[in-house]
Enzyme design. Structure first.
Site, PDB file in Angstrom:
ATOM      1  N   GLY A 183      34.260  41.495  41.914  1.00 28.03           N
ATOM      2  CA  GLY A 183      33.748  40.202  41.472  1.00 28.03           C
ATOM      3  C   GLY A 183      34.325  39.030  42.245  1.00 28.03           C
ATOM      4  O   GLY A 183      33.652  38.009  42.427  1.00 28.03           O
ATOM      5  N   ASP A 184      35.549  39.159  42.714  1.00 29.33           N
ATOM      6  CA  ASP A 184      36.158  38.126  43.558  1.00 29.33           C
ATOM      7  C   ASP A 184      35.307  37.911  44.803  1.00 29.33           C
ATOM      8  O   ASP A 184      35.019  36.777  45.188  1.00 29.33           O
ATOM      9  CB  ASP A 184      37.585  38.545  43.928  1.00 29.33           C
TER      10      ASP A 184
END
Length: 144
Positions: A32-33
């Protein structure tokens, strides 16, 4: 799958789809980063001019624990029950380190946001991640 990149990855590299419910929250946050950053970098490159160092400075002002924590707080009312669960699992996951310029609460909330974005990406729902981000940016008065 609505996410063409994910579909291409599965087509060319992965033989069997994985059950994303088996992914640990920190693995979702790891992915997700990158999802969050690619969205922000895309927005910046298309809305901001100037040299790459200016682009990097702008993206760094948005891709950090403090800003992500603020965005996470701003989008909470839009989260479904399932999304709220994923966010909380990411936020509450035990980490071995904290970013050097972040307080622990911001870091945990940013991790929750990243977990949610990783989850949505793997579901092929990047449109939902963008919807949430757009709402939160507007609420936080972040203009690119």
């Amino acid at each position: 799958m609505s996410n063409s990149l994910l579909g291409e990855i599965h087509t060319h590299f992965l033989s069997e789809p994985k059950d994303i419910r088996t992914y640990a929250p920190l693995k979702l946050a790891y992915l997700g980063d990158a999802v969050f950053e690619i969205i922000i970098r895309t927005l910046i490159i298309e809305k901001t001019g100037g040299p790459v160092k200016n682009l990097h400075k702008k993206s760094s002002s948005l891709v950090n624990a403090g800003t992500q924590a603020g965005l996470a707080a701003a989008m909470q009312e839009l989260l479904t029950e399932e999304e709220q669960t994923i966010f909380k699992q990411g936020r509450n996951a035990k980490t071995s380190s904290v970013a050097k310029n972040a307080d622990i609460h911001d870091y945990r909330n940013a991790t929750g946001l990243e977990s949610l974005f990783g989850y949505l990406y793997l579901l092929g729902q990047t449109d939902r991640a963008i919807e949430l981000l757009k709402f939160a940016m507007k609420r936080q008065n972040i203009i690119l």
